[in-house]
Motif scaffolding. Structure first.
Motif, PDB file in Angstrom:
ATOM      1  N   ARG A 215       0.415  -0.987   0.312  1.00 51.89           N
ATOM      2  CA  ARG A 215      -0.060  -0.215  -0.132  1.00 51.89           C
ATOM      3  C   ARG A 215       0.975   1.672   0.304  1.00 51.89           C
ATOM      4  N   THR A 216       2.469   1.186   0.077  1.00 48.68           N
ATOM      5  CA  THR A 216       2.789   2.715  -0.021  1.00 48.68           C
ATOM      6  C   THR A 216       3.967   1.689   0.442  1.00 48.68           C
ATOM      7  N   ASP A 217       5.474   3.148  -0.454  1.00 51.89           N
ATOM      8  CA  ASP A 217       6.704   2.408   0.163  1.00 51.89           C
ATOM      9  C   ASP A 217       7.445   3.099   0.434  1.00 51.89           C
ATOM     10  N   ARG A 218       8.613   2.268   1.083  1.00 55.57           N
ATOM     11  CA  ARG A 218       9.270   2.718   1.663  1.00 55.57           C
ATOM     12  C   ARG A 218      10.480   4.365   1.650  1.00 55.57           C
ATOM     13  N   THR A 219      10.051   4.985   0.661  1.00 61.65           N
ATOM     14  CA  THR A 219      11.434   6.424   0.827  1.00 61.65           C
ATOM     15  C   THR A 219       9.711   7.196  -0.066  1.00 61.65           C
ATOM     16  N   ALA A 220       8.291   6.972  -0.134  1.00 58.89           N
ATOM     17  CA  ALA A 220       7.742   7.600   0.008  1.00 58.89           C
ATOM     18  C   ALA A 220       6.889   7.828   1.311  1.00 58.89           C
ATOM     19  N   TYR A 221       6.884   6.986   2.355  1.00 59.15           N
ATOM     20  CA  TYR A 221       6.968   6.585   4.192  1.00 59.15           C
ATOM     21  C   TYR A 221       7.860   7.740   4.585  1.00 59.15           C
ATOM     22  N   GLU A 234      15.823   4.521   7.013  1.00 62.64           N
ATOM     23  CA  GLU A 234      15.522   2.693   6.194  1.00 62.64           C
ATOM     24  C   GLU A 234      16.009   1.767   7.535  1.00 62.64           C
ATOM     25  N   VAL A 235      16.250   0.218   7.278  1.00 63.95           N
ATOM     26  CA  VAL A 235      17.163  -0.540   7.817  1.00 63.95           C
ATOM     27  C   VAL A 235      17.570  -1.491   6.865  1.00 63.95           C
ATOM     28  N   PRO A 239      13.515  -4.926   4.458  1.00 65.06           N
ATOM     29  CA  PRO A 239      12.405  -4.258   3.257  1.00 65.06           C
ATOM     30  C   PRO A 239      12.012  -3.601   3.371  1.00 65.06           C
ATOM     31  N   ALA A 240      10.832  -3.874   4.998  1.00 60.50           N
ATOM     32  CA  ALA A 240       9.370  -3.310   5.087  1.00 60.50           C
ATOM     33  C   ALA A 240      10.056  -2.326   6.251  1.00 60.50           C
TER      34      ALA A 240
END
Length: 477
Positions: A215-221, A234-235, A239-240
């Motif tokens: 539902r989302t991606d890490r860069t956007a979040y 980020e870790v 990946p999440a």
């Protein structure tokens, strides 16, 4: 050691002026409102009650603190109580050196002395103000006759704590505020890593999030977090996963209410990738509460998996439903003892089974410091027997060719690879399945005879987790 001290002086008096800057007579002042207690006394008293519930009654810290959720000073009570529990096994022996008859001191008063000692040693509060507040806290606790004892003991602790703690610190268990049996087990299993594990247990855990990447991606979040003035990174190996620079209330997290994100340690986020559930499969989460891994399986595999989430406790099963509702996911939630398969299983086998078993929780002490006070050495054989029974029941529900993932938040081999060895001996149709080598799983993870271990204080910065993957063959059926 405290790094700052509050002033003993009162606030500076201010003057009233008209707009031209000419002094005018101030209005008549009402008599100052005097509170009956020294500042901080109610919080110390409430924290002492909570600590005593843990120490004397064996209740969990969360249960003990639940009684104070509606208090105006609940945040202070929680911080003081958990800090005291974290360092109880160092502070209590130091205080005993100041007591003529330690056994004669009631549990509540002893807990009050310990919470005050924690504030003196580990907070920035003025030691003198803490002593004053503790005396009033004794009155709030109905221990008027203990006020003199509290005053005398704590004033001596302020003056002599360096020497007192030096005497306590000659032995590793009290120096690190761990029970001797845990230190012995960790030192035996992890001789090189033992100091780092014990130190990590006394640290404050990071707040790590798991994003729903469907539902989302890490860069956007991360951009959303930055807009909310929340620093995070980020870790790389998860990946999440996103770790915050400082913990925040979940109400501040963008998308939390909409189910875009959950709070979950990065080490725990390895479960769903290792289980490798795929669309069309039938999946059992055998010890599912509070539902974080159940939800992660659904997020990774999508809605085209059939997930049955089982937990023995109805209250905890309700947490699974609440979490799934927030995350916009669905599963069949069942209240049952997974060892009693006749009570819930319809006979259709599962292609994937996750057994995140009840354990000593020795890998998550930094999150639950009451484990140091509540867990006993004699608990471990009983837990290992329960873990084996759950695994054997799970094996009977696994289809040939299916995968079973065993996980614990323990760092003790007796609950981890030794349980797997006993399982393989008892269930010849099971075999170890391929899984990433420890270093590929997470930085600093350690390969074991069976499975891999993540350790507190290791490079990955996670809690302590153990994982082992097994497959069911046709042999022995």
């Amino acid at each position: 050691m405290p790094t700052a001290r509050a002033s003993w002086g009162g606030a500076l008096a201010s003057k009233t002026h008209d707009f031209a800057g000419t002094p005018v007579n101030p209005p008549e002042k009402s008599p100052p409102v005097r509170t009956p207690w020294a500042p901080g006394a109610p919080a110390l008293a409430a924290a002492a009650r909570a600590v005593d519930e843990v120490v004397s009654s064996g209740r969990s810290a969360e249960t003990a603190l639940a009684a104070h959720e509606d208090d105006a000073h609940r945040a202070a009570v929680r911080a003081i109580a958990l800090g005291t529990i974290r360092w109880y096994l160092r502070l209590a022996p130091a205080l005993d050196l100041l007591l003529k008859h330690p056994a004669g001191v009631t549990g509540t008063v002893r807990s009050l002395l310990t919470v005050a000692a924690h504030q003196i040693e580990y907070s920035r509060n003025s030691p003198e103000a803490t002593v004053h507040a503790a005396v009033d806290a004794a009155r709030l606790l109905g221990a008027e006759r203990a006020t003199g004892l509290a005053n005398a003991v704590l004033r001596r602790f302020v003056a002599e704590r360096g020497a007192l703690l030096a005497r306590v610190d000659t032995e590793l268990p009290p120096r690190t505020a761990h029970p001797p049996w845990i230190v012995e087990r960790i030192a035996a299993a992890w001789p090189q890593a033992c100091p780092a594990i014990l130190a990590a247990d006394n640290g404050h855990p990071p707040m790590t999030l798991r994003l729903d990447l469907s539902r989302t991606d890490r860069t956007a979040y991360l951009i959303e977090l930055s807009r909310a003035s929340i620093d995070a990174h980020e870790v790389p190996w998860a990946p999440a996963a996103v770790t915050l620079a400082h913990p925040v209330a979940v109400s501040r997290l963008p998308g939390f209410g909409e189910g875009l994100v959950s709070v979950q340690d990065a080490g725990a986020q390895l479960a769903a990738p290792l289980l490798d559930a795929r669309p069309g499969m039938r999946v059992l989460d055998a010890c599912a509460a509070p539902g974080g891994k159940t939800a992660q399986v659904l997020e990774k595999a999508g809605e085209r998996v059939e997930v049955v989430a089982v937990d023995i406790d109805a209250g905890r099963a309700a947490l699974i439903r609440e979490n799934l509702n927030r995350l916009r996911r669905s599963a069949l939630v069942v209240v049952a003892d997974v060892r009693d398969t006749d009570a819930f299983w319809d006979g259709r086998p599962f292609e994937r089974i996750l057994v995140d078993a009840p354990c000593s929780s020795s890998g998550v002490i930094r999150r639950h410091p009451d484990i140091k006070l509540l867990r006993r050495a004699e608990d471990i054989p009983a837990l290992a027997a329960e873990q084996l029974a759950i695994l054997r029941a799970a094996a009977g529900m696994l289809t040939p060719g299916g995968r079973l993932l065993y996980s614990t938040c323990s760092v003790l081999p007796e609950e981890n690879e030794e349980v797997i060895a006993r399982l393989l001996a008892a269930e010849p149709q099971l075999t170890l399945a391929r899984m990433p080598a420890g270093g590929e799983l997470a930085p600093g993870a350690v390969d074991r005879r069976a499975g891999a271990q993540l350790l507190p204080g290791a490079e990955a910065g996670t809690d302590g987790f153990y994982y082992a993957c097994l497959e069911k063959t046709t042999a022995g059926i």
